[in-house]
Enzyme design. Structure first.
Site, mmCIF file in Angstrom:
data_model
loop_
_atom_site.group_PDB
_atom_site.id
_atom_site.type_symbol
_atom_site.label_atom_id
_atom_site.label_comp_id
_atom_site.label_asym_id
_atom_site.label_seq_id
_atom_site.Cartn_x
_atom_site.Cartn_y
_atom_site.Cartn_z
ATOM 1 N N SER A 103 81.125 71.522 63.749
ATOM 2 C CA SER A 103 81.487 70.431 62.641
ATOM 3 C C SER A 103 82.304 69.570 62.847
ATOM 4 O O SER A 103 82.556 68.448 62.552
ATOM 5 C CB SER A 103 81.520 71.188 61.107
ATOM 6 O OG SER A 103 82.679 71.876 61.299
ATOM 7 N N LYS A 146 84.413 72.220 52.648
ATOM 8 C CA LYS A 146 85.047 71.215 53.569
ATOM 9 C C LYS A 146 85.736 69.823 52.525
ATOM 10 O O LYS A 146 86.698 69.486 52.717
ATOM 11 C CB LYS A 146 84.178 70.665 54.522
ATOM 12 C CG LYS A 146 83.922 71.840 55.726
ATOM 13 C CD LYS A 146 82.866 71.444 56.559
ATOM 14 C CE LYS A 146 82.574 72.618 57.548
ATOM 15 N NZ LYS A 146 81.443 72.359 58.418
#
Length: 596
Positions: A103, A146
């Site tokens: 990511s 996140k």
């Protein structure tokens, strides 16, 4: 003395690099479950020879290292920089162990771009998303965690991959935008690295758009028209012959009769499609449809021969093997020139495929699966034939320069390395994905390289890359891939290249309805257009400056809630340190000189 000091000062400043420091969100597993944590990524770029170095603490999984290599590749393309002339140093630090994942790929790409362009970063923006080789941003997990990491890092903007606004949690959908709003974080979806750059830099990188070259488009159509006419003629004639033969063989049992009639009808549908595509000037698509009809008709023909006792399968496969060997001699007897290397490459690719199909045919035969043996054998025969069709498209090529294929060795190595990187990256991200096909394609590329067939190495490497990338982009924006491919084609055309394969794949993608297949052929199209550009660049047959101007940078400002930057603040400190160090060095040097 002063000249020496000035020279030392210049050398020191020219070789000094100012690090970009960028934050990325990650997920850590704790006693309370998964939580979002910010990690620090420092990026340095120096003159070098194309290496990417990574130092992580705590250790991360291999997929992050794979992401780093892809990030460097994309950053080079976006900025127009030759990354073979740079080394990238990436330092990742986190206070807690983080769950491995790709990511941070998009974030690393942004960081490398800013380092290459000497741009400042908005420290209040954070991003999550895989980076794909074409610059698109791929999906990731842990979106909500996140966003929380962004809040912890005092970020007010969080960029997430397009299509991931709604996250499923315990069977319920959570709106990531609303989730972020409650935390004071503005969540924005982005589909590509180009969309993300303005939020970090207040600058915009735009893919330079080139117009189609009408004369080259016409040249392509004339070449493909000739091929499609020949294949259509063969297919239509074969259909008439097979229809008569099948109708006269009433002694074929009912089950086979039904199966063969269904295949005959399917071939007729393909032929109708091919004829319509020809009428609308979709010549490559027409050729593909007619060729697929031919495969079915060839299979019917040899199945009838087998069922009626007129043909022995072993003899049939032996004859096909002899034909392929003869086709291979024809293909490799052709001189490779700057005008026909695409057609020669197409022929070589098809010979390799014919051999693979024949292998499967023999394998099916020895396993007693005779129907499959006939199908594979028929396909192998026609694939070998098609190799000769392709290399015969340009018979009169005496005025073109012959290519010394050894010059393509470094380019072939570059494509092979790229294929290994991408395939390893995908295998790491998707460990349960069947990868036998990828490994076989990669081995074929390596074998071609060992044999000194560098054109074929490039093609086999492209095949590996495209197949490997499909799982990464399966849910991507088709419009992006189409535009990306079209612009690569236009660039090649504007450099005087006729990108036959790229145009053909692009046309074929347009004719398909299945989204995954469309994406795949658009990717083939963009890869082959880039191959044409790279080959001609290696041979010094095109303008290098034009090639480096794939993208243009503008100073267009974008709406941003924050303007504070990280790199700008760091640069002042580093410059002061450099100057201070040089002053100290100069003072010490003069003191030593005075004492002697």
């Amino acid at each position: 003395m002063r000249k020496i000091l000035v020279l030392l000062l210049a050398i020191f400043l020219l070789n000094s690099t100012f690090a970009v420091i960028i934050k990325a969100p990650a997920v850590s597993l704790t006693d309370k479950g998964y939580v979002g944590v910010p990690i620090n990524i420092q990026i340095n770029v120096t003159k070098g020879d194309g290496h990417v170095f990574m130092d992580t603490m705590p250790l991360t999984e291999l997929d992050m290292q794979g992401s780093a290599r892809i990030a460097a590749k994309v950053a080079g393309e976006v900025t127009g920089k030759d990354m073979n002339k740079y080394n990238i140093y990436i330092t990742v630090r986190s206070d807690v162990p983080v769950v491995g994942g790709p990511s941070a790929g998009g974030t690393m790409t942004i960081g490398i771009i800013c380092e290459l362009m000497n741009w400042s970063l908005n420290k209040h923006v954070m991003m999550t998303g895989m980076i794909n080789p074409d610059g698109s941003i791929g999906p990731v997990g842990g979106i909500l965690e996140k966003i929380e990491a962004a809040k912890k890092a005092n970020c007010t903007i969080m960029l997430i991959p397009k299509g991931q606004r709604y996250v499923e949690v315990n069977g319920k959908k959570v709106d990531a935008v609303e989730f972020g709003k409650k935390l004071g974080v503005k969540v924005i979806e982005v589909g590509s690295i180009y969309e993300a750059i303005p939020y970090f830099t207040n600058k915009k990188i735009v893919i330079k758009e080139y117009p189609e070259n009408i004369s080259i488009e016409e040249k392509y159509k004339n070449i493909m028209k000739k091929l499609s006419e020949n294949v259509l003629k063969m297919a239509n004639e074969k259909y008439e012959n097979i229809s008569k033969e099948l109708s006269n063989n009433y002694y074929v049992d009912y089950e086979y009769q039904t199966m063969l009639l269904n295949e005959l009808n399917a071939s007729k549908n393909l032929l109708d499609k091919a004829n319509n595509e020809y009428i609308t000037s979709e010549y490559y698509a027409a050729t593909c449809s007619a060729f697929n009809a031919l495969i079915k008709l060839e299979t019917i023909q040899h199945t009838i021969g087998y069922l009626t006792g007129k043909e022995d399968i072993s003899t049939f496969l032996t004859n096909v093997q002899d034909e392929i060997e003869s086709d291979e001699k024809i293909v490799y007897s052709k001189k490779v020139t700057t005008n026909n290397f695409e057609e020669i490459l197409a022929g070589r690719i098809r010979i390799v495929e014919a051999k693979k199909l024949l292998y499967n045919a023999w394998k099916s035969y020895y396993l007693g699966n005779y129907d499959e043996a006939i199908k594979y054998g028929s396909f192998a025969k026609l694939r070998g034939d098609s190799a000769v069709w392709w290399v015969s498209l340009k018979e009169n090529d005496n005025n073109s320069e012959i290519i010394n294929e050894s010059k393509l060795k470094p380019l072939a190595q570059q494509y092979l390395d790229n294929a290994e990187t991408i395939s390893t990256y995908v295998e790491t991200i998707f460990p349960n994905l069947p990868t036998d096909g990828l490994e076989n394609d990669l081995e074929s590329a390596k074998e071609a390289y060992k044999q000194g067939d560098y054109l074929l190495t490039i093609a086999e490497s492209i095949d590996t890359c495209v197949k490997a990338e499909i799982p990464l982009v399966i849910f991507g924006d088709i419009k992006y891939f189409k535009k990306y491919a079209r612009n690569k084609i236009n660039l090649a055309e504007n450099l005087g290249i006729t990108p036959i394969s790229a145009l053909g794949y692009y046309e074929y993608a347009d004719s398909l309805n299945d989204s995954i297949s469309k994406i795949m052929y658009y990717k083939y199209s963009s890869y082959y257009a880039q191959m044409d550009i790279d080959v001609m660049k290696v041979l010094n047959k095109t303008n290098k400056e034009n090639i480096s101007e794939i993208n243009i940078v503008t100073n267009e400002k974008v709406n941003s809630e924050e303007t504070a930057t990280t790199k700008g603040n760091n640069v002042g400190v580093i410059i002061s340190a450099v100057i201070g160090g040089l002053i100290g060095f100069a003072g010490g040097y003069l003191a030593r000189r005075a004492s002697t």
